[in-house]
Design a protein around this motif. Structure first.
Motif, PDB file in Angstrom:
ATOM      1  N   UNK A   4     101.216 -41.742 -23.889  1.00 23.15           N
ATOM      2  CA  UNK A   4     101.628 -42.723 -22.900  1.00 23.15           C
ATOM      3  C   UNK A   4     100.279 -43.497 -22.630  1.00 23.15           C
ATOM      4  N   UNK A   5      98.957 -43.086 -23.074  1.00 22.93           N
ATOM      5  CA  UNK A   5      98.033 -43.869 -22.683  1.00 22.93           C
ATOM      6  C   UNK A   5      97.696 -45.318 -23.843  1.00 22.93           C
ATOM      7  N   UNK A   6      97.307 -46.507 -23.187  1.00 19.41           N
ATOM      8  CA  UNK A   6      97.039 -47.689 -23.725  1.00 19.41           C
ATOM      9  C   UNK A   6      96.062 -48.593 -23.217  1.00 19.41           C
ATOM     10  N   UNK A   7      94.997 -47.715 -22.693  1.00 23.21           N
ATOM     11  CA  UNK A   7      93.886 -48.691 -22.000  1.00 23.21           C
ATOM     12  C   UNK A   7      93.453 -49.822 -22.859  1.00 23.21           C
ATOM     13  N   UNK A   8      93.466 -49.618 -24.279  1.00 23.34           N
ATOM     14  CA  UNK A   8      92.646 -50.330 -25.097  1.00 23.34           C
ATOM     15  C   UNK A   8      93.567 -51.661 -25.313  1.00 23.34           C
ATOM     16  N   UNK A   9      94.920 -51.593 -24.945  1.00 23.04           N
ATOM     17  CA  UNK A   9      95.640 -52.782 -24.840  1.00 23.04           C
ATOM     18  C   UNK A   9      95.288 -53.737 -23.823  1.00 23.04           C
TER      19      UNK A   9
ATOM     20  N   UNK B 183     115.087 -47.901  -9.270  1.00 21.01           N
ATOM     21  CA  UNK B 183     114.667 -48.499  -8.325  1.00 21.01           C
ATOM     22  C   UNK B 183     114.008 -47.601  -7.303  1.00 21.01           C
ATOM     23  N   UNK B 184     113.610 -46.155  -8.015  1.00 18.70           N
ATOM     24  CA  UNK B 184     113.169 -45.282  -7.004  1.00 18.70           C
ATOM     25  C   UNK B 184     111.534 -45.713  -6.781  1.00 18.70           C
ATOM     26  N   UNK B 185     110.861 -46.441  -7.314  1.00 18.49           N
ATOM     27  CA  UNK B 185     109.404 -46.736  -6.778  1.00 18.49           C
ATOM     28  C   UNK B 185     108.528 -45.786  -7.403  1.00 18.49           C
ATOM     29  N   UNK B 186     108.717 -44.889  -8.047  1.00 16.98           N
ATOM     30  CA  UNK B 186     107.608 -43.710  -8.636  1.00 16.98           C
ATOM     31  C   UNK B 186     106.850 -44.673  -9.292  1.00 16.98           C
TER      32      UNK B 186
ATOM     33  N   UNK C  94      99.441 -45.440 -18.279  1.00 12.92           N
ATOM     34  CA  UNK C  94     100.788 -44.761 -18.535  1.00 12.92           C
ATOM     35  C   UNK C  94     101.513 -43.810 -17.660  1.00 12.92           C
ATOM     36  N   UNK C  95     101.062 -43.768 -16.418  1.00  9.46           N
ATOM     37  CA  UNK C  95     101.458 -43.100 -15.570  1.00  9.46           C
ATOM     38  C   UNK C  95     103.051 -43.614 -15.163  1.00  9.46           C
ATOM     39  N   UNK C  96     103.218 -44.710 -15.265  1.00  9.59           N
ATOM     40  CA  UNK C  96     104.891 -45.240 -14.847  1.00  9.59           C
ATOM     41  C   UNK C  96     105.688 -44.988 -15.802  1.00  9.59           C
ATOM     42  N   UNK C  97     105.028 -44.836 -17.207  1.00  9.86           N
ATOM     43  CA  UNK C  97     105.917 -44.654 -18.364  1.00  9.86           C
ATOM     44  C   UNK C  97     106.187 -43.092 -18.289  1.00  9.86           C
TER      45      UNK C  97
ATOM     46  N   UNK D 225     111.785 -46.224 -18.552  1.00  9.88           N
ATOM     47  CA  UNK D 225     111.450 -47.663 -18.376  1.00  9.88           C
ATOM     48  C   UNK D 225     109.931 -47.553 -19.071  1.00  9.88           C
ATOM     49  N   UNK D 226     109.729 -48.323 -19.990  1.00  8.71           N
ATOM     50  CA  UNK D 226     108.371 -48.277 -20.582  1.00  8.71           C
ATOM     51  C   UNK D 226     107.720 -49.864 -20.760  1.00  8.71           C
ATOM     52  N   UNK D 227     106.776 -49.927 -19.562  1.00 10.46           N
ATOM     53  CA  UNK D 227     106.167 -51.399 -19.452  1.00 10.46           C
ATOM     54  C   UNK D 227     105.569 -51.883 -20.867  1.00 10.46           C
TER      55      UNK D 227
END
Ligand code: SF4
Ligand code: SF4
Ligand code: FES
Lengths: 340, 371
Positions: free
Chosen positions: B160-165, B259-262, B340-343, B350-352
């Motif tokens: 889930x990591x994508x810091x380089x993007x 819509x949980x907000x996590x 990637x925490x939200x993913x 849901x994947x940003x």
């Protein structure tokens, strides 16, 4: 003026109303905009006073302790006016006389009024910067905080964080004919601008006010209407939605009355404030009257918390209503995402 | 090579943190059940310096809930009625003290965070222009200045990591005060700001040289390679606004959202808060607490009007804020650090990343269709 036969009922309920100050008095010119002037004199030592200067290049270098924008000024309710069944007006004075004396705001700027224990809510300062005996807020009861504010009595302590936000472009409006259109509680921001312009009458062309409410009983500032109606400095048209006994003014929705009045768009500016649905149809009416989007000014309602562009609540796209607004031209609104 | 590089042998790590704890608050990631969270350093336990913390480090600078001030209503001091010499009632003097007293809270003193991820340090620097912009937030800025952030270079990447993007790097030198790299025999500490000096004076630290720097560089390169090629997000700040009125797009992207907000609570760059009063008797506090723009009530106005009543509108705002509006307000900075925490934590997958890539593709498609 027998017009206010009904609405004068509410005037009778207000506590010790003051006469409207004579026009043109206290007509000093406000100083240059100083949005933070009030906060530099915050009533309590800032939370982080004495914090060291930031050094890292990526960090702001201003002393973070110098100003605390979350601390309200302590203020005292001087006068309470029951305007309508759900609107009350509060005239408040900041407790620190120095701060009150130096308090500057511009017509259209807002403040956070708070009752400690109940919370804060945002209202336009609807007194004029040219009349500074007190700051006036009109509060429509619509939730917990406003209900609590309605319990305020003269002598009660409140918090005031102000001035916040931008203001009406009264400089750019100089020399133009002005059409003011206020619906319901939307008369509050119009009122501050109206008195500002009346106190600087020579700077403006013809001033027309169209003020509408559901019924005579729903008309705030009813005790000021006789003077507005008889004034030679402005034309005042009142309207209500449906016929009412004793009402001698217009009957009809604001956009329709506006079309009937047909103000000329040449060298004119229209300012309209009110509920979203009224704004929507008033904008359409103004377009029919050939007012260009740049000639139309309005204020946006948005739920606010911090009032200083940080808490993130009031955004429309990249704009924050609390700092970039609440005043926008219709042209500016058209450039924003369609999320009103 | 940087002459100020320091070397901390593995066997000295705990002694060094303990030494720092003598003069400042020391926080480090710690296992708590299945989660990894930031805790005050406990010499009897090992800090968790490999697994990615479950929570971001933002609460260290922006607590979940904090008092802006306490208020206390003063009762008017008791003044017995008194009589004038002529027997009439004397006028009471006005009490001199204000009726209400406000007391700002105590702030935590000097703090060091050891072992946060580089992306979380990136979250902090997206906060800086918000909390220190047109208005200065003294609570945040005081803590920010009092805190030394030591980011550890990541030697591996999660799926889930994508810091380089989004302008980050597994060896993030842009955002922290110190970059720490785990070498075979110890930690290489690279100071990045003046704040670093506050923690690098210990005699437990040795000097490091070319060899250590080269060893670290090789590890950084390996981690970068592991994260893989970053797609080009150029134009995203225009693509998202161009799709603003594309209902189909936002309805389909948000269809699964509960819509949980996590996503927002775990996000190191989400900075929204609410302000409420809590009162008991004559005293109380004005609190600010994290809030989430994914909640329907977030934008509900007093009049009953809600500009973002639908979850599609709320997801559009969340993605739009991070990948478009923030860029326009803050010199092109993306308000997502790719953690990637939200993913990882979304109960509905849901994947940003997917939304952002789909938006770019769809906006390009529309543009082409319009000539
Ligand atoms: S975590 Fe997932 S389901 Fe929950 S609000 Fe965020 S996107 Fe929606
Ligand atoms: S949006 Fe998601 S990936 Fe980006 S910083 Fe927030 S939690 Fe991390
Ligand atoms: S009210 Fe907080 S950002 Fe506008």
């Amino acid at each position: 003026m027998a017009n206010v036969s009904k609405s004068s009922r509410t005037a009778g309920q207000k506590s010790a109303p003051k006469a409207v100050p004579a026009r043109g008095k206290n007509g000093f010119k406000p100083e240059e905009k100083k949005p933070d002037a009030a906060q530099t004199a915050a009533p309590v030592a800032a939370a982080a006073a004495g914090a060291p200067q930031a050094s890292h290049s990526g960090m702001p270098t201003r002393n973070p302790g110098a100003v605390n924008p979350y601390l309200p000024h302590m203020a005292t309710v001087q006068e309470v006016i029951k305007e309508t069944h759900n609107i009350m007006t509060f005239r408040v004075v900041l407790n620190d006389q120095e701060v009150m004396k130096n308090f500057h705001f511009e017509p259209g700027q807002v403040g956070q009024l708070s009752l400690f224990g109940a919370g804060e809510a945002t209202f336009v300062i609807n007194s004029s910067p040219t009349r500074r005996e007190y700051l006036q807020f009109s509060v429509m009861r619509a939730g917990e905080v406003t209900a609590a504010l309605h319990g305020l009595r003269p002598g009660d302590t409140v918090g005031v964080r102000a001035p916040l936000g931008n203001h009406f472009p009264y400089q750019a409006m100089k020399g133009k004919d002005i059409v003011l259109i206020g619906g319901g509680i939307g008369m509050a921001p119009i009122r501050t601008l109206l008195y500002y312009m009346l106190d600087n009458r020579a700077d403006y062309g013809k001033i027309t006010l169209l003020y509408g409410a559901r019924s005579p009983q729903d008309m705030a500032y009813s005790y000021e209407l006789p003077e507005w109606l008889s004034s030679k400095d402005m034309e005042c048209v009142l309207t209500i939605d449906r016929e009412a006994e004793g009402w001698e003014h217009k009957v009809g929705l604001i956009p329709n009355v506006l079309l009937e009045m047909a103000p000329q768009p040449d060298n004119a500016v229209a300012v309209t404030c009110g509920p979203p649905i009224m704004i929507k149809f008033t904008l359409e009416a103004l377009a029919k009257l050939r007012f260009a989007p740049e000639q139309i000014i309005t204020t946006l309602e948005r739920r606010m918390k911090c009032g200083i562009g940080i808490c993130g609540r009031c955004n429309i796209g990249e704009k924050y209503v609390c700092v970039d607004g609440p005043v926008f031209t219709y042209a500016e609104l058209q450039g924003l995402p369609n999320e009103l | 090579m940087n002459a100020a590089l320091k070397f901390l042998p593995h066997e000295h790590l705990k002694a060094w943190l303990e030494e720092l704890a003598g003069t400042m608050r020391v926080l480090a990631p710690q296992k708590e059940g299945a989660a990894v969270v930031y805790r005050a350093f406990d010499p009897s336990r090992e800090p968790e310096l490999i697994r990615k913390p479950t929570e971001s480090a933002k609460h260290i600078l922006f607590p979940r809930s904090e008092a802006l001030f306490a208020f206390h209503k003063k009762k008017a001091p008791f003044a017995p009625d008194s009589l004038n010499p002529d027997g009439s009632q004397a006028e009471k003097e006005e009490p001199a003290t204000p009726a209400m007293e406000l007391t700002p809270p105590e702030q935590p003193g000097p703090t060091v965070v050891f072992g946060m991820t580089g992306c979380d340090a990136g979250g902090v620097t997206t906060f800086d222009p918000v909390y220190g912009g047109r208005y200065q937030d003294p609570y945040y800025l005081q803590r920010r200045e009092a805190t030394v952030l030591i980011a550890r270079a990541c030697n591996e990447a999660l799926s889930t990591c994508f810091c380089t993007w989004v302008g980050g790097d597994p060896a993030n030198r842009r955002d922290a005060d110190i970059l720490a790299t785990r070498l075979e025999n110890g930690w290489l500490l690279e100071p990045l700001t003046e704040r670093a000096e506050r923690v690098l004076g210990s005699t437990l630290l040795g000097d490091a040289g070319e060899a250590e720097a080269r060893e670290a560089e090789a590890l950084h390169a390996k981690a970068r390679a592991a994260i893989g090629e970053a797609p080009d997000l150029t134009g995203i700040e225009d693509a998202l606004p161009a799709l603003f009125d594309d209902k189909d797009f936002w309805w389909s992207e948000s269809a699964a959202c509960l819509a949980c907000g996590a996503c927002t609570y775990l996000c190191p760059t989400c900075h929204c808060f609410t302000i409420t009063d809590e009162k008991a008797g004559l005293s109380g506090v004005r609190l600010r607490a994290w809030d989430t723009c994914m909640a329907a009530l977030y934008t509900l106005e007093a009049s009953g009007h809600n500009p973002r009543g639908q979850k599609a509108a709320r997801l559009r705002n969340r993605v739009g804020h991070k990948f478009a509006y923030f860029l326009k307000n803050h010199q092109g900075r993306i308000s997502c650090c790719g953690c990637g925490r939200c993913i990882k934590s979304c109960p509905s997958s849901v994947d940003i990343r997917r939304i952002v890539l789909n938006a770019l593709k769809r906006a390009k498609g529309k543009e082409a269709a319009n000539g």
